[in-house]
Design a protein around this motif. Structure first.
Motif, PDB file in Angstrom:
ATOM      1  N   GLY A1246       0.468  -1.084  -0.274  1.00  0.00           N
ATOM      2  CA  GLY A1246       0.263   0.314   0.296  1.00  0.00           C
ATOM      3  C   GLY A1246       0.682   1.212   0.238  1.00  0.00           C
ATOM      4  N   GLU A1247       1.841   1.413   0.216  1.00  0.00           N
ATOM      5  CA  GLU A1247       3.111   2.509   0.273  1.00  0.00           C
ATOM      6  C   GLU A1247       3.457   3.225  -1.092  1.00  0.00           C
ATOM      7  OE1 GLU A1247       3.159  -0.385   2.638  1.00  0.00           O
ATOM      8  OE2 GLU A1247       2.063   1.375   4.591  1.00  0.00           O
ATOM      9  N   CYS A1248       2.984   1.259  -1.331  1.00  0.00           N
ATOM     10  CA  CYS A1248       3.744   1.916  -3.275  1.00  0.00           C
ATOM     11  C   CYS A1248       5.784   0.986  -3.157  1.00  0.00           C
ATOM     12  CB  CYS A1248       3.845   3.035  -4.232  1.00  0.00           C
ATOM     13  SG  CYS A1248       2.175   3.650  -3.602  1.00  0.00           S
ATOM     14  N   ASN A1249       5.697   0.233  -2.517  1.00  0.00           N
ATOM     15  CA  ASN A1249       6.648  -0.566  -2.132  1.00  0.00           C
ATOM     16  C   ASN A1249       6.662  -1.282  -2.751  1.00  0.00           C
ATOM     17  OD1 ASN A1249       8.283   1.894  -0.760  1.00  0.00           O
ATOM     18  ND2 ASN A1249       7.960   1.479   0.615  1.00  0.00           N
ATOM     19  N   VAL A1250       8.039  -2.441  -3.507  1.00  0.00           N
ATOM     20  CA  VAL A1250       7.692  -3.634  -4.049  1.00  0.00           C
ATOM     21  C   VAL A1250       8.494  -4.727  -2.792  1.00  0.00           C
ATOM     22  CG1 VAL A1250       9.211  -5.246  -5.769  1.00  0.00           C
ATOM     23  CG2 VAL A1250       7.802  -3.102  -6.114  1.00  0.00           C
ATOM     24  N   LEU A1251       7.713  -5.680  -1.983  1.00  0.00           N
ATOM     25  CA  LEU A1251       8.286  -6.738  -1.275  1.00  0.00           C
ATOM     26  C   LEU A1251       8.064  -8.379  -2.455  1.00  0.00           C
ATOM     27  CD1 LEU A1251       8.605  -7.315   1.215  1.00  0.00           C
ATOM     28  CD2 LEU A1251       5.719  -7.914   1.515  1.00  0.00           C
ATOM     29  N   LEU A1252       9.255  -8.544  -2.679  1.00  0.00           N
ATOM     30  CA  LEU A1252      10.131  -9.795  -2.695  1.00  0.00           C
ATOM     31  C   LEU A1252       9.706 -11.262  -1.702  1.00  0.00           C
ATOM     32  CD1 LEU A1252      13.075  -9.431  -4.780  1.00  0.00           C
ATOM     33  CD2 LEU A1252      10.447  -9.204  -5.263  1.00  0.00           C
ATOM     34  N   LYS A1253       8.772 -11.722  -1.707  1.00  0.00           N
ATOM     35  CA  LYS A1253       8.807 -12.763  -0.732  1.00  0.00           C
ATOM     36  C   LYS A1253       8.727 -14.143  -1.470  1.00  0.00           C
ATOM     37  CE  LYS A1253       3.333 -12.712  -1.178  1.00  0.00           C
ATOM     38  NZ  LYS A1253       2.330 -12.485  -0.704  1.00  0.00           N
ATOM     39  N   THR A1292      11.822  -0.057  -1.343  1.00  0.00           N
ATOM     40  CA  THR A1292      11.389   1.102  -1.310  1.00  0.00           C
ATOM     41  C   THR A1292      11.540   1.459  -2.859  1.00  0.00           C
ATOM     42  OG1 THR A1292      13.260   2.094  -0.242  1.00  0.00           O
ATOM     43  CG2 THR A1292      11.536   1.208   1.484  1.00  0.00           C
ATOM     44  N   GLU A1293      10.661   2.570  -3.102  1.00  0.00           N
ATOM     45  CA  GLU A1293      10.981   3.682  -3.917  1.00  0.00           C
ATOM     46  C   GLU A1293      11.357   2.744  -5.033  1.00  0.00           C
ATOM     47  OE1 GLU A1293      12.189   7.006  -3.440  1.00  0.00           O
ATOM     48  OE2 GLU A1293      11.624   8.041  -2.244  1.00  0.00           O
ATOM     49  N   PHE A1294      10.578   2.135  -5.794  1.00  0.00           N
ATOM     50  CA  PHE A1294      10.814   0.920  -7.502  1.00  0.00           C
ATOM     51  C   PHE A1294      10.984   1.958  -8.316  1.00  0.00           C
ATOM     52  CE2 PHE A1294      10.570  -2.267 -10.089  1.00  0.00           C
ATOM     53  CZ  PHE A1294      11.942  -3.668  -9.754  1.00  0.00           C
ATOM     54  N   SER A1295      12.102   1.662  -8.816  1.00  0.00           N
ATOM     55  CA  SER A1295      12.319   2.353 -10.216  1.00  0.00           C
ATOM     56  C   SER A1295      13.215   0.855 -11.316  1.00  0.00           C
ATOM     57  CB  SER A1295      13.065   3.609 -10.181  1.00  0.00           C
ATOM     58  OG  SER A1295      14.553   3.402  -9.283  1.00  0.00           O
ATOM     59  N   LYS A1296      13.788   1.516 -12.104  1.00  0.00           N
ATOM     60  CA  LYS A1296      14.512   1.306 -12.724  1.00  0.00           C
ATOM     61  C   LYS A1296      15.212   0.434 -12.875  1.00  0.00           C
ATOM     62  CE  LYS A1296      12.058   3.542 -17.454  1.00  0.00           C
ATOM     63  NZ  LYS A1296      12.403   4.074 -18.389  1.00  0.00           N
ATOM     64  N   LEU A1327       5.873  -5.340 -13.743  1.00  0.00           N
ATOM     65  CA  LEU A1327       5.631  -4.698 -12.582  1.00  0.00           C
ATOM     66  C   LEU A1327       5.707  -3.766 -11.916  1.00  0.00           C
ATOM     67  CD1 LEU A1327       6.431  -5.300  -9.220  1.00  0.00           C
ATOM     68  CD2 LEU A1327       8.765  -5.249  -9.648  1.00  0.00           C
ATOM     69  N   MET A1328       6.380  -2.398 -12.675  1.00  0.00           N
ATOM     70  CA  MET A1328       6.289  -1.400 -12.734  1.00  0.00           C
ATOM     71  C   MET A1328       4.805  -0.601 -13.166  1.00  0.00           C
ATOM     72  SD  MET A1328       9.208   0.250 -12.238  1.00  0.00           S
ATOM     73  CE  MET A1328       8.644   1.982 -12.460  1.00  0.00           C
ATOM     74  N   THR A1329       4.005  -1.689 -14.107  1.00  0.00           N
ATOM     75  CA  THR A1329       2.158  -1.008 -14.044  1.00  0.00           C
ATOM     76  C   THR A1329       1.602  -1.422 -12.731  1.00  0.00           C
ATOM     77  OG1 THR A1329       2.386  -1.593 -16.750  1.00  0.00           O
ATOM     78  CG2 THR A1329       0.567  -1.283 -15.646  1.00  0.00           C
ATOM     79  N   GLU A1330       1.631  -1.976 -12.303  1.00  0.00           N
ATOM     80  CA  GLU A1330       1.082  -2.762 -11.083  1.00  0.00           C
ATOM     81  C   GLU A1330       1.950  -1.065 -10.070  1.00  0.00           C
ATOM     82  OE1 GLU A1330      -1.471  -4.263  -9.712  1.00  0.00           O
ATOM     83  OE2 GLU A1330      -0.706  -4.857 -11.698  1.00  0.00           O
ATOM     84  N   VAL A1331       3.345  -0.418 -10.523  1.00  0.00           N
ATOM     85  CA  VAL A1331       3.746   0.318  -8.686  1.00  0.00           C
ATOM     86  C   VAL A1331       2.713   1.589  -9.347  1.00  0.00           C
ATOM     87  CG1 VAL A1331       5.871   1.499  -8.081  1.00  0.00           C
ATOM     88  CG2 VAL A1331       5.902  -1.289  -8.368  1.00  0.00           C
ATOM     89  N   CYS A1332       3.265   1.509 -10.707  1.00  0.00           N
ATOM     90  CA  CYS A1332       2.700   3.129 -11.576  1.00  0.00           C
ATOM     91  C   CYS A1332       1.063   2.813 -10.389  1.00  0.00           C
ATOM     92  CB  CYS A1332       2.678   3.070 -12.479  1.00  0.00           C
ATOM     93  SG  CYS A1332       4.438   3.494 -13.008  1.00  0.00           S
ATOM     94  N   LYS A1333      -0.181   2.078 -10.972  1.00  0.00           N
ATOM     95  CA  LYS A1333      -0.781   1.543 -10.504  1.00  0.00           C
ATOM     96  C   LYS A1333      -1.626   2.046  -8.941  1.00  0.00           C
ATOM     97  CE  LYS A1333      -4.980  -1.339 -10.386  1.00  0.00           C
ATOM     98  NZ  LYS A1333      -5.650  -2.904 -10.849  1.00  0.00           N
ATOM     99  N   ALA A1334      -0.547   1.853  -8.051  1.00  0.00           N
ATOM    100  CA  ALA A1334      -0.495   1.578  -6.669  1.00  0.00           C
ATOM    101  C   ALA A1334       0.012   3.618  -6.210  1.00  0.00           C
ATOM    102  CB  ALA A1334       0.378   0.550  -6.254  1.00  0.00           C
TER     103      ALA A1334
END
Length: 1560
Positions: A1246-1253, A1292-1296, A1327-1334
């Protein structure tokens, strides 16, 4: 109604052919006659006695009436020429009536005067002794009159007597003649009956008779003069007898209603025409007005044809309905007028405030306030449709309850059969016990069959109840013989013959009726003799060979090839007399209701040969006989005359005498033994003792044969439901039908071939209700027409109809609402009636009326043809006019009652854009937590089509603000299943339609409906029979008598669907699918009409369709049901399991295992197992080799049922399975150490971060986990504890820059496992699409911020990525960026800057964030107050910025601290700016500092300030400030000057060093 052809030339009056109005008037008149005192006069003439009673009392009766007859006969001439005497007679009559007097002398005061011409007494019925005692010169008198009596078709002697006034006069004349003879023989013996004055009068008459005979002989010479007189008299009476002169009463001026004040007078006027001149009687509330009882109250007058009723000093009791009744021999006619007496306010008559005031009229009830009220009449314990058999007894009765009960007044009870009053007779008796009315039949006959009505009248109010009585034929004495005929009636009677008619029976015994035998019996004997040797087919026959003056009764028997049936009921007695030979009718009636009888007698002449008869004609011709009629000659001599009839064939002059041995005495004659089909002419001669006269003119050529044809069969037989035991049958009358007597209806159970009569008395009309049928049976019907010629052929059989519940008109519709309105038309909608009456609603009728200033007008019809929809457009209305409406529903039973009057609607053009309200809401399938709501689309859709509906709900008792919507998005269907209801709670619903313009008005409410599952509620059940036929079944135990099942698919009726077949019987219904397929997918529901929403539904979706088709196939071809087909699975260690499961296996079930068409058996390679309890069949293999590729089949044999399942493992499928087995074996090995249960994956938080699990298992403390990116280890600060088996890596703050290949490795001493996740290329893009969506979803709503440059619109996001595309639009148009309008991103803020905004910048702004797949919008409306506030703030900030820019300030140059050696020069320069040029001043230690020689302060060019101290001293140390100031503001720049002396500084530096050495 025209008379039958055989009666058109008869001069008699037949009651059976009177029109309905006249029959009603006469029957009403007869009822009134019973209760009036006037009928006490002449009671012998109107009493109802049997023939035997008349014979027993004839002597006494004759003596009592002799004097009256002589007085009437002698007064005849005077009546004809003296109106004054007539008026006196009427006055005497009225006086006698009003005082209840019965003395004939007082009632008929004019009979005291004698005619100057003497008359002799004449006889008609004489015994043998009387004939011997007659003088030899006595001649049979001639009787002629305007009417000849013929008895009509009635049931009782009393009704026959009342039929014609002519017969009453005839009987009085005959009785008076008998009385004369009896007086001669036994005057002394009858002193108690006849007064002395009557006896002396009789003796004087005898003397006058003898004298008149001598005078007649002496005056023979004067016969020529007398002949002339007779001819003139005959001409006069001939003209008088023309039927064109006689006509029923007719009101020229009718009385009109009046409203008057108390104590005023009122006069009712009327004028009536008719011939004979009608007698007019006034009635008040159906009670005759007695002028003599209230001489000062009423004045009845008649002058110059104008009749008046004057009511003096009107009071409240005179408020009533008044009737003027005009009656003559041709009938009765009434005219009505109401008188309303009004009372001034406050003048209530206290004398009328008590119940039971004797002065109240009969039609008024008494209330505690003295006003009149209506009687309410109710029937309890009513008689029902009754069935009897000939010869049995029957009683009909009911209890009558009348409120208010006034014991002083008793109701008038009248019974009717087929609309004709029933009078007591030997066949039927009536009884009134005070609260119960009874009609008893002592001996049922088929003539008693019909519709019986009891009418209870209290004054002007009455109620009635009707039911049918059926009379079945008596058991035949000979099996197969026909039933008895009915309604035997004597149509014509004279000296020579009597014509008998009858009706044919409905039952012929199984073979056609060959004809009828007529039997006669002389009254007073019990000997019957047959009148005809050959059966006659025509239902009418002249009986000859009668003895003149004797009375006879008749009966008829039917005959067929089997035998002769039972005889009919005997006719009423009739005498073989010729009324035409009695006298010429020339007197007024003895009472105003009996018609007019004019009597004249002529003195015969002797010795003259009679002339020829006149007006000879054939009045009836059949294949069996011909009836002739003529008039006696004007010249007939002194004696009585006889007639001889002659005939000759057409075209010849060969005349033959027909009655050579038996002369005819009456001017009518029936000829037999004529050849059918031949043509004849006839003529008649008269004869007396002087000789035979010349023949009459011959008749026209007459062809012997029936002029009346047998009717054609009726057509278009239509049965319709009526009750559980009856059916209404209608038909069309046959074409060219003549003289129809009625119709017989027969019914037959479908398939039985046995027909039973539905009626035994022919019914008139083309509609009949057949009772006594069996509920649930199917019947067909046929009809036959009947006339005197015979019965028609049977009609075609009707369509079969099942006897079901009654069909009645539907109940009124409800909830009328206006769905659409135009300038000159309106569209109405309404709800379906609650009760359909057991039949489908076929249409509706709409009425409307104008409402002007709140006052409604007259109702008008809006449609002539019924409309089928529950909505209708009424055209041709007036614009801006207010209207009210009502609607009535119709079904096959008729038109129901109209609805309640609607609310008032104004006719005006609707211009709203949204749609109108939906209508016809209906709740069905009500259960404790759900129901189905249905509706119809609005008639007015607005400016655009309807796109959907919103459904609202609230509890019935909740307030209006408690409505809540059931659907967030609009639904397109016109039905909705409402879920989540609370059991026992009552709900109401409404529906709103929506289009592009918005949501329209809500509909009328549906409900309230209680959410409950009623006891006994059943659901639709699907069934597949042994033949594989699929059907939906429903059963209802709560059906009403008129209920029906109605199936629908998706709530659309399925009546015309060719794919379905519906069968309903009793309380069960079944809908069968002819070929179930994808076209049949849908929701099927069954509604039960005439109930409170009883319904159920069943959904057939794709899965259910497959199930049903499979089940159908299994039922057609029995197989072992398979629960699971043959499948293969890889077990944990890489073992292979083949398995299937049957639904059920018996203990004898066998299984064969087949591989590549060869059976395999259990061994080292294959392990097999069959569990017959669970039906599971298994085969195990340790591993798959290349040679195991092929087809595997399990074959099952369980009794006669077989089954098999096959699995093909070849090619890629086998290789894949083989790999899977190997993989599972490796997996099992892998899982012995630490391993991944779920491999590496990602999710966006929800904080627009990417979590690998990932999820791991089989972990211990020594297990290590290491993360890698692009083969480089990622250092993790925290150590994993593996408590939940989840390992995560947060980016955090996932980018290219974070793109790459991620890997995680698990290791310990037992082994290692790894998992890789590629976040490159397409995976990274996803993944970037989902991040941008969030990020886009985290964007806040647009906010408005004012700046000094303009207005800024911005939204805050969690963080911003360049991959997130931002687009701005203004009022739907993309914004073109410029120096004035800019966009950008600052940190987490995405903004749009509008510099120097103008009014054109107002509007709706949308920011769209595009995540690569979808766009996410945020919008704000920069207009109105929002714009004004933002623009005002911008102006303020702009001014503040200008002030900030131009205010005085120190730009630079001054240090914060200046340290300088004493004696040195200090020069400071600073730049000052401001517009306008600021003022400069200096401060030292917060005090103004002025320029001096020591300290020079300068300000040059408006921007440079100089601070100079030529030689700094210690006193110059301190805090200095430069103050600049202009109109925009001021600013102070502080600096500190520190002056030091070098020596002191050195000394201070040395002191610390010394201190340090000492301390060491």
């Amino acid at each position: 109604m025209s008379l039958p052809f055989y009666q058109r030339l008869h001069q008699h009056y037949d009651l059976s052919y009177r029109n309905r109005d006249l029959r009603t008037a006469m029957s009403q008149y007869q009822q009134e006659k019973k209760s009036s005192a006037i009928y006490t006069h002449g009671s012998a003439a109107y009493s109802s006695r049997s023939s035997a009673a008349h014979r027993q009392e004839s002597q006494a009766f004759s003596q009592a009436s002799a004097s009256s007859y002589q007085q009437q006969a002698s007064q005849a001439t005077e009546f004809a020429h003296s109106s004054a005497v007539s008026q006196k007679a009427a006055s005497d009559y009225d006086y006698g009536y009003s005082h209840g007097l019965t003395d004939s002398r007082l009632m008929l005061g004019y009979s005291s005067k004698l005619s100057p011409q003497t008359k002799r007494a004449k006889k008609s019925l004489l015994s043998g002794e009387e004939k011997e005692n007659l003088p030899s010169d006595y001649m049979v008198p001639i009787f002629s009159g305007r009417q000849v009596h013929v008895s009509g078709i009635t049931d009782t002697e009393e009704e026959r007597i009342k039929e014609a006034a002519a017969y009453i006069a005839q009987r009085n004349l005959l009785a008076s003649e008998e009385g004369i003879t009896a007086a001669k023989q036994s005057t002394a013996a009858k002193q108690s009956t006849v007064s002395k004055q009557s006896t002396s009068t009789l003796h004087r008459e005898e003397a006058v008779e003898k004298k008149s005979r001598k005078v007649a002989i002496r005056e023979k010479a004067e016969h020529l003069s007398l002949k002339k007189t007779l001819e003139e008299t005959e001409a006069y009476h001939k003209k008088l007898n023309e039927d064109s002169l006689l006509h029923a009463p007719e009101f020229i001026i009718k009385p009109r209603s009046h409203t008057v004040w108390e104590k005023e007078n009122v006069i009712l006027h009327c004028s009536v025409a008719g011939w004979p001149e009608p007698r007019l009687t006034w009635y008040k509330n159906q009670v005759p007005i007695n002028v003599h009882a209230n001489p000062e109250k009423y004045i009845i007058g008649s002058r110059y044809g104008m009749h008046t009723l004057e009511i003096n000093a009107c009071d409240f009791e005179d408020t009533a309905q008044y009737r003027a009744s005009a009656m003559n021999a041709k009938g009765e006619l009434s005219a009505y007028a109401s008188v309303v007496v009004k009372r001034y306010k406050g003048e209530l008559d206290e004398t009328r405030s008590h119940a039971g005031v004797s002065t109240l009229p009969l039609s008024f009830g008494v209330t505690p306030y003295g006003y009149a009220s209506k009687f309410e009449i109710h029937f309890d314990d009513k008689f029902d449709v009754s069935f009897g058999r000939e010869g049995e007894t029957m009683s009909l009765g009911c209890r009558v309850v009348i409120t208010p009960e006034i014991k002083r007044f008793q109701p008038e009870i009248q019974w009717y059969r087929n609309g004709v009053p029933v009078s007591p007779s030997k066949w039927v008796q009536t009884h009134w016990s005070g609260d119960r009315a009874t009609l008893t039949f002592s001996h049922l006959n088929k003539e008693d069959e019909g519709l019986y009505t009891i009418r209870v009248r209290m004054g002007e109010y009455y109620e009635q109840y009707s039911a049918y009585v059926f009379v079945r034929d008596a058991e035949a004495e000979i099996e197969g013989a026909p039933a008895s005929p009915l309604d035997v009636v004597c149509l014509d009677a004279n000296k020579d013959y009597i014509i008998i008619t009858w009706k044919q029976p409905a039952v012929d015994g199984g073979s056609p009726i060959l004809g009828y035998f007529i039997d006669k019996c002389e009254v007073g004997t019990d000997t019957w003799s047959q009148c005809n040797d050959i059966p006659v087919k025509f239902a009418r026959f002249p009986v000859t060979g009668l003895i003149e003056g004797r009375s006879y009764i008749f009966r008829v028997r039917a005959v067929n090839k089997t035998g002769i049936g039972l005889p009919s009921r005997v006719s009423e007695p009739v005498a073989a007399l010729d009324p035409a030979e009695k006298a010429r009718l020339k007197s007024r009636p003895s009472a105003p209701w009996t018609g007019q009888i004019i009597v004249t007698e002529e003195e015969p002449t002797e010795g003259i040969i009679p002339g020829p008869p006149t007006d000879l004609s054939v009045i009836e011709a059949t294949q069996s006989y011909v009836v002739l009629s003529w008039k006696p000659p004007g010249q007939r001599g002194h004696e009585g005359i006889l007639y001889f009839v002659e005939k000759c064939e057409a075209g010849t002059e060969n005349w033959q005498r027909v009655n050579t041995e038996l002369p005819v005495k009456s001017p009518r004659f029936a000829l037999f033994d004529l050849v059918e089909g031949k043509s004849y002419r006839f003529r008649v001669r008269c004869s007396n003792s002087a000789g035979v006269g010349e023949p009459s003119e011959a008749t026209e050529v007459t062809v012997v044969g029936d002029k009346l044809d047998i009717p054609k069969p009726p057509s278009n037989i239509i049965p319709s439901r009526n009750t559980n035991t009856s059916v209404v049958v209608t038909w069309e009358e046959p074409k060219d039908a003549k003289e129809l007597v009625g119709y017989y209806i027969e019914a037959s159970v479908v398939g039985s071939g046995k027909w039973e009569p539905c009626n035994n008395n022919p019914v008139k009309g083309t509609r009949f209700t057949c009772h006594g049928l069996t509920t649930g049976q199917s019947y067909v019907f046929r009809v036959r027409a009947v006339n005197a010629a015979g019965l028609s052929e049977y009609s075609q059989d009707s369509e079969a109809i099942e006897v079901k519940a009654a069909i009645a008109p539907p109940s009124p519709p409800c909830d009328i609402t206006c769905l659409e309105s135009f300038r000159d038309s309106m569209v109405l909608g309404w709800k379906h009636p609650d009760k359909t009456g057991g039949a489908e609603i076929t249409g509706y009728y709409v009425n409307y009326r104008e409402v002007i200033d709140g006052v409604p007008g007259k109702w008008r019809e809006a449609n002539i043809k019924a409309i089928s929809d529950e909505a209708y457009k009424i055209c041709n209305l007036k614009e801006n006019m207010v209207y009210q409406f009502q609607v009535a529903a119709m079904n096959i039973a008729g038109l129901g009652a109209p609805s309640a009057v609607s609310a008032s609607f104004k006719c005006e053009e609707w211009t709203i854009a949204v749609p109108g309200p939906p209508h016809s809401l209906k709740c069905s399938e009500v259960r404790k937590t759900s129901l189905v709501l249905q509706w119809k689309p609005p008639t007015y859709s607005g400016r655009t089509p309807v796109t959907g509906y919103f459904v609202d709900i609230k509890e019935a008792k909740a307030k209006e603000d408690q409505w809540r919507g059931l659907n967030e998005a609009p639904i397109k269907n016109v039905y909705l299943r409402v879920q989540g209801l609370k059991e026992g709670v009552s709900y109401v619903f409404r529906v709103r339609a929506m289009n592009q313009a918005g949501v329209g008005k809500p509909s009328d409410l549906a409900g309230p409906v209680v959410a409950e599952t009623r006891p006994g509620t059943k659901e639709v059940v699907v069934n597949v029979d042994d033949d594989g036929i699929i059907s939906l079944n429903f059963e209802c135990d709560q059906m009403a008598p008129n209920s029906e099942f109605a199936w629908s698919k998706d709530y659309v009726p399925t009546e015309d669907s060719p794919r379905l077949e519906v069968e309903s019987k009793g309380n069960k219904t079944k809908m069968t699918f002819k070929d179930l397929g994808e076209e049949d997918l849908g929701l099927y529901s069954c509604d039960v009409t005439d109930t409170d929403g009883i319904a159920s539904s069943y959904l057939i979706d794709e899965e259910e369709l497959k199930r049903l088709l499979a089940l159908s196939q299994e039922h057609k071809f029995p197989t072992v049901p398979v629960k699971s087909e043959l499948a293969v699975e890889i077990l944990e260690k890489g073992q292979v399991r083949f398995w299937m499961q049957a639904e059920k296996l018996s203990g004898n079930a066998k299984v064969n295992f087949i591989f590549n068409d060869k059976e395999i058996f259990e061994g080292p390679k294959y392990k097999m197992h069959v569990d017959r309890n669970t039906g599971i069949i298994e085969m195990f293999m340790e591993k798959l080799q290349d040679e195991d590729e092929g087809t595997y089949t399990f074959q099952i044999q369980d009794g006669r049922a077989t089954g098999h399942s096959t699995l093909v493992l070849i090619g890629d499928v086998y290789k894949k399975l083989q790999k899977e087995a190997e993989f599972q074996r490796q997996e099992w090995i892998r899982k012995q150490g630490p391993h991944f249960v779920e491999y590496l994956s990602w999710e966006v938080t929800g904080e627009c971060n990417v979590l690998l699990k990932c999820k791991v298992a089989n972990i211990k403390k020594e297990t290590h986990i290491v993360w890698y990116k692009d083969d480089r280890e990622i250092s993790v600060d925290e150590k994993h504890d593996f408590k939940d088996g989840i390992c995560t890596l947060l980016i955090t703050e996932f980018s290219k820059k974070d793109a790459g290949i991620y890997e995680v490795i698990l290791t310990d001493d037992r082994g290692k496992d790894k998992s890789r996740l590629k976040l490159v290329d397409e995976a990274f893009k996803e993944l970037m699409t989902e991040v941008c969506k969030a990020i886009a979803l985290s964007a806040t709503n647009l906010k408005i911020q004012s700046t000094a440059e303009g207005i800024r619109l911005y939204s805050l996001v969690t963080y911003y990525l360049d991959d997130l595309k931002v687009n701005w639009s203004h009022n739907g148009n993309a914004i073109k960026y410029s120096d004035r309008v800019k966009n950008g991103v600052t940190g987490e803020q995405i903004w749009l800057q509008i510099n120097e905004p103008t009014p054109n910048d107002k509007g709706k702004y949308v920011m769209e964030l595009f995540d690569g797949k979808t766009g996410h919008q945020r919008m704000v409306d920069l207009s109105g107050q929002a714009y004004e506030e933002a623009f005002a703030e911008f102006q303020r900030l702009k001014q503040a910025a200008i002030a900030e820019k131009n205010r005085a300030r120190v730009v630079g140059g001054l240090p914060d601290v200046v340290t300088i050696q004493e004696g040195k020069a200090l020069n400071l320069t600073c730049i000052v700016w401001g517009d306008p040029t600021p003022e400069v001043s200096w401060l030292k230690n917060e005090k103004p500092l002025a320029s001096s020689e020591h300290c020079s302060l300068k300000f040059e060019a408006g921007k440079t300030a100089y601070f100079t101290i030529s030689a700094v001293m210690s006193s110059d140390s301190g805090k200095y400030g430069l103050v600049v100031k202009n109109k925009y503001g001021s600013e102070t720049s502080d600096f500190t000057v520190s002056v030091f002396i070098p020596e002191e500084e050195a000394r201070k530096a040395e002191e610390p060093q010394k201190g340090d050495k000492k301390s060491k």
